[in-house]
Each structure stands twice: as structure tokens, then as C-alpha cells.
Design a protein around this motif. Structure first.
Motif, PDB file in Angstrom:
ATOM      1  N   ARG A   1      -4.773   3.243  -0.545  1.00  0.00           N
ATOM      2  CA  ARG A   1      -3.987   3.637  -1.708  1.00  0.00           C
ATOM      3  C   ARG A   1      -4.167   2.596  -2.794  1.00  0.00           C
TER       4      ARG A   1
ATOM      5  N   ASP B   1      -2.289   0.206  -5.152  1.00  0.00           N
ATOM      6  CA  ASP B   1      -0.998  -0.448  -5.340  1.00  0.00           C
ATOM      7  C   ASP B   1      -0.953  -1.024  -6.744  1.00  0.00           C
ATOM      8  N   LYS B   2       0.181  -0.789  -7.422  1.00  0.00           N
ATOM      9  CA  LYS B   2       0.254  -1.223  -8.817  1.00  0.00           C
ATOM     10  C   LYS B   2      -0.031  -2.708  -8.995  1.00  0.00           C
ATOM     11  N   GLY B   3       0.587  -3.524  -8.147  1.00  0.00           N
ATOM     12  CA  GLY B   3       0.406  -4.959  -8.316  1.00  0.00           C
ATOM     13  C   GLY B   3      -0.844  -5.509  -7.647  1.00  0.00           C
TER      14      GLY B   3
END
Ligand code: GDP
Length: 474
Positions: A255, A257-259
Motif C-alpha cells: 500500500r 502510506d502517506k508518510g
């Protein structure tokens, strides 16, 4: 790219081409002959390799025997919806976590590892359902050593139970039967055992070889027994891997991940993965920035059968992608570019010859000397399915046989399509249609589904494939 490989400046390459009367931009793709000419002109030695040499050495199976050491088993839980797959996965995990840090936060990364009471480590793939299982197999990844087949004692063998059996069998993975919900007053474990016989799963108490246990996921009954059986089955399988070689594994989940950027859960299957390793996974690559275990803790390394979250991929690989450590960034780039090209070529070729089509099977029979025609057969009623199977069986000769890897009543499902895809099988519907999702999936993967309403026609077509008489334009 060419300039890069030669450590020359891009403009010099362009200039040289212009001198030879070829106008090119720096992003243009040039053919191999031109590239060779330019390279030699600039004083470089050219070594031509064939396209497929690019991946040579990846997933090389020559392990040194003396380096092999035992590895934990990898288990997938399968079964009909609502029979308790998720409950069982949770119960096993919690029973294990409680011993250490009660109420600890559990991360869901797609797989987790526990230590069974006997001391053996076991890795569970945490994405229940056979869709994931077979989607991985369709991509050439074999991750599961053992399938735990959950059957609810109050419900018995249901369509997805039968599907799961077919999937496990097609992958040649041993089954352990867990008869669940044994706490319920209407539990009928005996009925489950006899129903399984119809699918050629014979449990030990009925004189067969399939390991079995009665459990309750919600009441925590016999979970330790189930783990014992897994340890026993693992011992029989004598699972080993070489932890000293460069790591290889399979993407279980990925996936964005934003950070943290792309995060991929990788099940390491051979070798040991460490931060700093350069890895390729599908058409993505990267340098491992950090490894996190299934508790979300940073870990210095991951040995065979260990699932870890890998940070550092340049983009998100896909579940089922195989991962390998390579020696340099240049090599990683070369492989991922090659795979991108292959993906495009494959997509283009798909339009020409559908996989799993009669024509395709014919050509396989001829060229590969294939001796079996794998089939997935779905029909409207049990009677007609049985009639089809009986008739097909009569067609078998010494040279060639129709092998039904899964047969059932009802419409053609996504699971049927993935199973067929992974096994190179043809899907046959008798008086049934394919579900919308199944149709879309078949279309996407270029798999042909054939529909019949007269047994004679169906058998005739299979016979034609078997005798190699069928015209590819049928
Ligand atoms: P899945 O669809 O196979 O993952 O099934 P779930 O784990 O979601 O379980 C479906 C339902 O059955 C839930 O309501 C569970 O609480 C219940 N359930 C699962 N295992 C047991 C069990 O051993 N005993 C009883 N009584 N209920 C159970």
C-alpha cells in the motif's frame, strides 16, 4: 540510458547520431544495431545478451545443501464465508499475544508469526479467503505450506469449502481440517466428516490421512491442538531454507502510506533480508530503508518464513510479486525495465491468443506434449455435473486425460476463474452463466469461458481438444 551505461554525456550520443544522419531526441528509443554502432564508435565493447538473460540468476534454485536449515511453516486458513476464518486467525494471534503483552496493539500487515506451545514458529497469512491464495499462485508465487480448512460444524461443507479444497489440491498443499463452532448446540462434526468424503478428503478418524481437529474459535477450544497438528504436518514436510543467501520472497500486501511512501509486506522465503539491501519486486525496485515486524517494531533482519513490512520501494509492488535482492542499483533498474517491457508486450499479445482457450490448449497439447486437459466445470444441478464428469472420464486414454480440478453447482465465480488461470485450465459452464465479476476477471486475464446446454456438445469439444482435431477457429 545508453549514454549513462557508457558513462558518456547524452548530448555526445545525440551529436554522433546527427553526424550519421539520424535525428534523435534524448528520450527516443533506438534499436539494438544503432546502439551497438554508437557504442563502438565511442570506443566501447558491446556484449549482446538476449532479453531473457536479464533475469538470469534471479530465483536461482541451487541452494547449497549444507546451508539449509529448518524454517517455520506458512499457513493459510480457508473455508466458507462465516465459518470462522477471521475468528480463528484472531484467536490464535491473541492467545499468543496475551502471553507477552496483554492488550498489546496488533498490527495487520497481511501475515503474522506466532510461537506454538511446543516451541515451533508458525507464520499465518492473514488475508483469509482463497482469492488471495490463488491470485498469488497465478503469479507463480507459492507461499503456503499448509492449508487449514475451516468448516463450521453447524453448517457443514458449503460451496466455498469445496472451492478451497480444489484450490489447495491444485496447489499441491496438504490440508488440515478444523471443524469449528464445536461449542454450538447444533454442531454436527460427524456430518462434516462424512460430507468431506464426497470431496475425497478422508480424515483420520474415518481411516484417512488428513489431520483433523474440532475447535471453537470464540470459546478458545482446542486451538493448541490445532497448532500441534500444524507442527506435526510441518515436520512431515521437512521445511528448509538457506538463510545465508541473498533474500528472496513474495509480496503479501502493499500500500501507499502517506508518510512512509510505498509499504510492502514481504514474506521472506529464502535468504535473509536486511536494511540496505537492493531489492526488486515485480516492476518496482528500491533500497530497503527499514524493516518492521508484525508488531510494528523495527527489526534488523528477516529470515526465511518471516513476514516483514519493507520500507524503501520506489513504487508499490503488487501482492504476489516475487521479490529478490540484487547486487546493484543498475541491475535492479535493468530488471524492472525489462519487466515493464514484458508487461506491455504481454498485454499486446493477449488480444491474439486467449489463455485457457480451446485453441491455446490445442497448441499446448501439440507443442509441449501435454498429457492432461485441466477443466473447471460448473453446472446448474448436481445431476448434470455428475453426468458430465462421468462422461468425461470415459474419454480418458493412456495418452491424454481430461482432469477436472474443480466441479460444482452454481454460476461461475471469480474464484473459479482465478483457479483456472493459475492451473492453466478451461472453464466450462453447463446451463449456468458467469457472475459479472468473474466475467470481467476472465476478460482481463484473457481466459475463455465456454457455455453449453447440451452435454453432447460439451463432450464433443473436449474430445476434439483431446484428439487434437479441433480447428483453432472454433
Ligand atoms: P469468516 O467469514 O470465515 O471469517 O467468519 P468469521 O470469523 O467472521 O465468523 C463468522 C461468525 O461466526 C461470527 O459471528 C463469529 O463470532 C462466529 N463464530 C466464529 N467461530 C465461532 C465458534 O467457534 N463458535 C461460535 N459459536 N461462533 C463462532
Amino acid at each position: 540510458e545508453l549514454a549513462n551505461r557508457m558513462s558518456e554525456r547524452g548530448v555526445d550520443v545525440i551529436k554522433l547520431m546527427m553526424k550519421q544522419g539520424q535525428m534523435a531526441k534524448i528520450t527516443d528509443v533506438i534499436d539494438a544495431d544503432t546502439a551497438q554502432l554508437i557504442a563502438e564508435e565511442l570506443g566501447h565493447t558491446v556484449k549482446r545478451v538476449s532479453e531473457s538473460d536479464v533475469e538470469e540468476g534471479l530465483f536461482d534454485t541451487s541452494d547449497v545443501d549444507e546451508n539449509l536449515s529448518p524454517r517455520p511453516s506458512v499457513v493459510t486458513i480457508m473455508g466458507h464465508v462465516d465459518h470462522g476464518k477471521t475468528s480463528l486467525l484472531d484467536a490464535i494471534r491473541h492467545a499468543n499475544v496475551v502471553s507477552g503483552e496483554a492488550g498489546g496493539i496488533t498490527q495487520h500487515i497481511g501475515a503474522y508469526q506466532i510461537v506454538a506451545p511446543g516451541g515451533a514458529k508458525v507464520t499465518f497469512i492473514d488475508t483469509p479467503g482463497h482469492a488471495a491464495f490463488t491470485a498469488m499462485r497465478a503469479r507463480g508465487a507459492k507461499v503456503t505450506d499448509i492449508v487449514v480448512l475451516v468448516v463450521a460444524a453447524d453448517d457443514g461443507v458449503m460451496p466455498q469449502t469445496a472451492e478451497a479444497i480444489a484450490h489447495a489440491r491444485a496447489a499441491n498443499v496438504p490440508i488440515i481440517v478444523a471443524i469449528n463452532k464445536i461449542d454450538k448446540p447444533d454442531a454436527k462434526p460427524e456430518r462434516v466428516r462424512s460430507e468431506l468424503l464426497q470431496y475425497e478428503v478422508q480424515v483420520e478418524s474415518l481411516g484417512g490421512e488428513t489431520l483433523e481437529v474440532e475447535v471453537s474459535a470464540t470459546k478458545n477450544i482446542n486451538l493448541d491442538k490445532l497448532l500441534d497438528l500444524i507442527a506435526l504436518q510441518a515436520e512431515l514436510l521437512d521445511l528448509k531454507a538457506d538463510p545465508t543467501r541473498p533474500a528472496e520472497g513474495t509480496v503479501i500486501e502493499a500500500r501507499l502510506d502517506k508518510g512512509r511512501g510505498p509499504v510492502a509486506t514481504v514474506l521472506v522465503q529464502r535468504g535473509t533480508l536486511r536494511p540496505g539491501d537492493i531489492i526488486v519486486g515485480g516492476s518496482q525496485w528500491g533500497r530497503v530503508r527499514a524493516l518492521l515486524d508484525d508488531q510494528g517494531e523495527v527489526t534488523p533482519e528477516a529470515s526465511p518464513s518471516t513476514p516483514v513490512e519493507v520500507l524503501g520501494f520506489s513504487g508499490s509492488p503488487e501482492a504476489g510479486d516475487r521479490v529478490a535482492v540484487v547486487e546493484s542499483e543498475a541491475r535492479a533498474r535493468e530488471i524492472t525495465e525489462y519487466r515493464e517491457r514484458q508487461k506491455r508486450d504481454k498485454a499486446a499479445a493477449r488480444g491474439n491468443l486467449a489463455r485457457g482457450s480451446l485453441a491455446d490448449m490445442m497448441s499446448q497439447l501439440k507443442t509441449a506434449g501435454r498429457k492432461e486437459i485441466p477443466l473447471v466445470v460448473k453446472g446448474d444441478v448436481q445431476g448434470s455435473v455428475e453426468a458430465i464428469l462421468a462422461t468425461l472420464e470415459k474419454l480418458n486414454t493412456e495418452e491424454v486425460a481430461a482432469r477436472v480440478i474443480h466441479a460444482g453447482v452454481g454460476g461461475i465465480t471469480e474464484s473459479d476463474v482465478t483457479l483456472a488461470e493459475a492451473s492453466g485450465a478451461m472453464v466450462i459452464g453447463f446451463n449456468v452463466r458467469a457472475h459479472k465479476e468473474a466475467r470481467a476477471l476472465a476478460e482481463q486475464s484473457g481466459l475463455e469461458i465456454r457455455y453449453y446446454n447440451i452435454i453432447y456438445n460439451l463432450v464433443d469439444d473436449v474430445k476434439a481438444v483431446m484428439s487434437g482435431m479441433l480447428s483453432p477457429t472454433l
